[in-house]
Scaffold this motif. Structure first.
Motif, PDB file in Angstrom:
ATOM      1  N   PHE A 102      22.392  46.458  43.675  1.00  0.00           N
ATOM      2  CA  PHE A 102      23.650  46.959  43.955  1.00  0.00           C
ATOM      3  C   PHE A 102      24.941  46.132  43.333  1.00  0.00           C
ATOM      4  CE2 PHE A 102      21.343  48.141  47.923  1.00  0.00           C
ATOM      5  CZ  PHE A 102      21.861  49.389  48.098  1.00  0.00           C
ATOM      6  N   ALA A 103      25.919  47.024  43.082  1.00  0.00           N
ATOM      7  CA  ALA A 103      27.203  46.214  42.484  1.00  0.00           C
ATOM      8  C   ALA A 103      28.164  46.500  43.510  1.00  0.00           C
ATOM      9  CB  ALA A 103      27.469  47.151  41.174  1.00  0.00           C
ATOM     10  N   GLN A 104      28.933  45.361  43.714  1.00  0.00           N
ATOM     11  CA  GLN A 104      29.958  45.143  44.666  1.00  0.00           C
ATOM     12  C   GLN A 104      31.129  46.194  44.610  1.00  0.00           C
ATOM     13  OE1 GLN A 104      30.881  41.268  45.822  1.00  0.00           O
ATOM     14  NE2 GLN A 104      32.667  41.846  46.970  1.00  0.00           N
ATOM     15  N   LEU A 105      31.716  46.620  45.381  1.00  0.00           N
ATOM     16  CA  LEU A 105      33.172  47.346  45.356  1.00  0.00           C
ATOM     17  C   LEU A 105      34.081  46.387  45.530  1.00  0.00           C
ATOM     18  CD1 LEU A 105      32.197  50.580  46.574  1.00  0.00           C
ATOM     19  CD2 LEU A 105      32.276  50.241  44.435  1.00  0.00           C
ATOM     20  N   LYS A 130      38.484  54.068  52.194  1.00  0.00           N
ATOM     21  CA  LYS A 130      39.891  54.108  52.746  1.00  0.00           C
ATOM     22  C   LYS A 130      40.952  53.927  51.436  1.00  0.00           C
ATOM     23  CE  LYS A 130      38.787  51.787  57.072  1.00  0.00           C
ATOM     24  NZ  LYS A 130      38.902  50.668  58.153  1.00  0.00           N
ATOM     25  N   THR A 131      40.369  53.136  50.288  1.00  0.00           N
ATOM     26  CA  THR A 131      41.353  53.055  49.161  1.00  0.00           C
ATOM     27  C   THR A 131      40.656  53.375  47.930  1.00  0.00           C
ATOM     28  OG1 THR A 131      40.540  50.802  49.212  1.00  0.00           O
ATOM     29  CG2 THR A 131      42.480  51.266  50.618  1.00  0.00           C
ATOM     30  N   HIS A 132      41.456  53.397  47.034  1.00  0.00           N
ATOM     31  CA  HIS A 132      40.807  53.416  45.579  1.00  0.00           C
ATOM     32  C   HIS A 132      39.979  52.344  45.487  1.00  0.00           C
ATOM     33  CE1 HIS A 132      43.018  57.146  44.356  1.00  0.00           C
ATOM     34  NE2 HIS A 132      43.935  56.675  45.146  1.00  0.00           N
ATOM     35  N   SER A 133      38.890  52.433  44.553  1.00  0.00           N
ATOM     36  CA  SER A 133      37.940  51.415  44.670  1.00  0.00           C
ATOM     37  C   SER A 133      37.360  51.184  43.114  1.00  0.00           C
ATOM     38  CB  SER A 133      36.712  51.559  45.253  1.00  0.00           C
ATOM     39  OG  SER A 133      37.143  51.678  46.676  1.00  0.00           O
ATOM     40  N   VAL A 134      37.035  50.008  42.731  1.00  0.00           N
ATOM     41  CA  VAL A 134      36.483  49.498  41.403  1.00  0.00           C
ATOM     42  C   VAL A 134      35.159  48.994  41.763  1.00  0.00           C
ATOM     43  CG1 VAL A 134      36.835  48.007  39.600  1.00  0.00           C
ATOM     44  CG2 VAL A 134      38.651  49.295  40.461  1.00  0.00           C
ATOM     45  N   VAL A 135      34.148  49.621  40.767  1.00  0.00           N
ATOM     46  CA  VAL A 135      32.793  48.725  40.812  1.00  0.00           C
ATOM     47  C   VAL A 135      32.837  47.624  39.985  1.00  0.00           C
ATOM     48  CG1 VAL A 135      30.390  49.101  40.453  1.00  0.00           C
ATOM     49  CG2 VAL A 135      31.684  51.028  41.180  1.00  0.00           C
ATOM     50  N   MET A 136      32.692  46.547  40.657  1.00  0.00           N
ATOM     51  CA  MET A 136      32.616  45.102  39.770  1.00  0.00           C
ATOM     52  C   MET A 136      30.897  45.053  39.191  1.00  0.00           C
ATOM     53  SD  MET A 136      34.832  42.384  42.073  1.00  0.00           S
ATOM     54  CE  MET A 136      33.786  42.621  43.298  1.00  0.00           C
ATOM     55  N   VAL A 137      31.075  45.311  38.101  1.00  0.00           N
ATOM     56  CA  VAL A 137      29.697  45.308  37.323  1.00  0.00           C
ATOM     57  C   VAL A 137      29.083  44.006  37.146  1.00  0.00           C
ATOM     58  CG1 VAL A 137      28.490  46.052  35.171  1.00  0.00           C
ATOM     59  CG2 VAL A 137      30.332  47.300  35.999  1.00  0.00           C
ATOM     60  N   LYS A 138      29.765  42.887  37.385  1.00  0.00           N
ATOM     61  CA  LYS A 138      29.474  41.589  37.139  1.00  0.00           C
ATOM     62  C   LYS A 138      28.687  41.002  38.392  1.00  0.00           C
ATOM     63  CE  LYS A 138      31.974  39.954  33.166  1.00  0.00           C
ATOM     64  NZ  LYS A 138      32.790  38.913  32.626  1.00  0.00           N
ATOM     65  N   ASP A 173      27.227  60.627  36.769  1.00  0.00           N
ATOM     66  CA  ASP A 173      27.992  59.930  35.658  1.00  0.00           C
ATOM     67  C   ASP A 173      28.466  58.694  35.823  1.00  0.00           C
ATOM     68  OD1 ASP A 173      27.355  62.286  34.536  1.00  0.00           O
ATOM     69  OD2 ASP A 173      29.106  63.386  34.894  1.00  0.00           O
ATOM     70  N   THR A 174      29.050  58.354  37.093  1.00  0.00           N
ATOM     71  CA  THR A 174      29.638  57.031  37.381  1.00  0.00           C
ATOM     72  C   THR A 174      28.313  56.046  37.360  1.00  0.00           C
ATOM     73  OG1 THR A 174      31.201  58.203  38.746  1.00  0.00           O
ATOM     74  CG2 THR A 174      30.782  55.736  39.092  1.00  0.00           C
ATOM     75  N   CYS A 216      28.259  52.888  34.900  1.00  0.00           N
ATOM     76  CA  CYS A 216      28.360  51.587  35.272  1.00  0.00           C
ATOM     77  C   CYS A 216      27.233  50.793  34.343  1.00  0.00           C
ATOM     78  CB  CYS A 216      28.231  51.407  36.845  1.00  0.00           C
ATOM     79  SG  CYS A 216      29.493  51.633  37.876  1.00  0.00           S
ATOM     80  N   LEU A 217      26.052  51.441  34.346  1.00  0.00           N
ATOM     81  CA  LEU A 217      24.754  50.539  33.735  1.00  0.00           C
ATOM     82  C   LEU A 217      25.181  50.337  32.298  1.00  0.00           C
ATOM     83  CD1 LEU A 217      22.164  52.776  35.272  1.00  0.00           C
ATOM     84  CD2 LEU A 217      22.734  50.200  35.652  1.00  0.00           C
ATOM     85  N   LYS A 218      26.114  51.564  31.492  1.00  0.00           N
ATOM     86  CA  LYS A 218      26.426  51.172  30.224  1.00  0.00           C
ATOM     87  C   LYS A 218      27.427  50.192  30.068  1.00  0.00           C
ATOM     88  CE  LYS A 218      28.658  53.580  26.479  1.00  0.00           C
ATOM     89  NZ  LYS A 218      29.353  55.041  26.276  1.00  0.00           N
ATOM     90  N   ILE A 219      28.265  50.003  30.746  1.00  0.00           N
ATOM     91  CA  ILE A 219      29.322  48.862  30.957  1.00  0.00           C
ATOM     92  C   ILE A 219      28.517  47.456  31.164  1.00  0.00           C
ATOM     93  CG2 ILE A 219      31.017  47.891  32.018  1.00  0.00           C
ATOM     94  CD1 ILE A 219      32.574  50.586  31.867  1.00  0.00           C
TER      95      ILE A 219
END
Length: 193
Positions: A30-33, A82-90, A110-111, A115-118
């Motif tokens: 899992f990658a944290q949001l 609830k809000t706009h989110s960002v997946v923290m890849v690290k 696609d998302t 994420c895997l590409k980044i």
């Protein structure tokens, strides 16, 4: 399971929302949001408001070339969040089925691919930065011991180009940085006069 956002129990005290990137049998990655800031939304759009056009173009180039800006993927506000989110890849977690909580939302395939590409780009960048640091230490050590280090400098320039860092101008064409060349294969005699 892949592409789903769950509440994941990291340890006994913390539960965080995370996006499932891979499912390997009983374990999941899992990658944290985190909640998105205004800068994250603007980076994804590729546009920064600036007073002058030249500054805006320079700012856009800096954003695309800066390796620090590739640590997250903006996913917007999917249904259930609830809000706009960002997946923290690290911030990756490998957990078992028991640590996976309730399903919050779903995102597109696609998302997950983005994420895997980044994540792959981040790993390559981290590896190159570590190699750059080691080579810089080797150059300093070679300067101290009056040894050749021009092959290290060539590799440093290659790494700096890959990381989009500004290249350093060559200080000298001599291998010993204007130090007096000392023979290393024979015994050195010192004349005191």
């Amino acid at each position: 399971m892949r592409g789903s956002i769950y509440l994941v129990k990291i340890n006994s005290q913390r539960t965080v929302p995370a996006l499932c990137l891979k499912a390997n049998g009983e374990s999941f990655i899992f990658a944290q949001l985190r909640t998105a800031k205004k800068e994250d939304q603007l980076q994804q759009a590729g546009y920064m408001k600036r007073k002058y056009r030249k500054k805006r173009v320079l700012q856009e180039q800096k954003e695309t070339n800066d390796p620090k800006n590739i640590d997250g993927v903006f996913i917007g506000k999917p249904k259930g969040l609830k809000t706009h989110s960002v997946v923290m890849v690290k911030r990756l977690f490998k957990v078992n089925e028991e640590a996976v909580g309730e399903l919050i939302s779903e995102v597109s395939e696609d998302t997950v691919v983005r994420c895997l590409k980044i994540l792959k780009e981040v790993k390559i960048t981290d590896h190159l930065q570590q190699e750059l640091k080691q080579l810089q230490q080797k150059v300093q050590f070679a300067q101290l011991h009056n040894e050749r280090y021009d092959h290290h400098e060539k590799r440093i320039d290659q790494i700096r180009k890959k990381l989009n860092y500004p290249t350093t101008p060559p200080s000298s064409n001599k291998a010993y940085l204007n130090y007096r060349e000392v023979p290393t294969d024979k015994h050195i005699t010192i004349y005191r006069g």
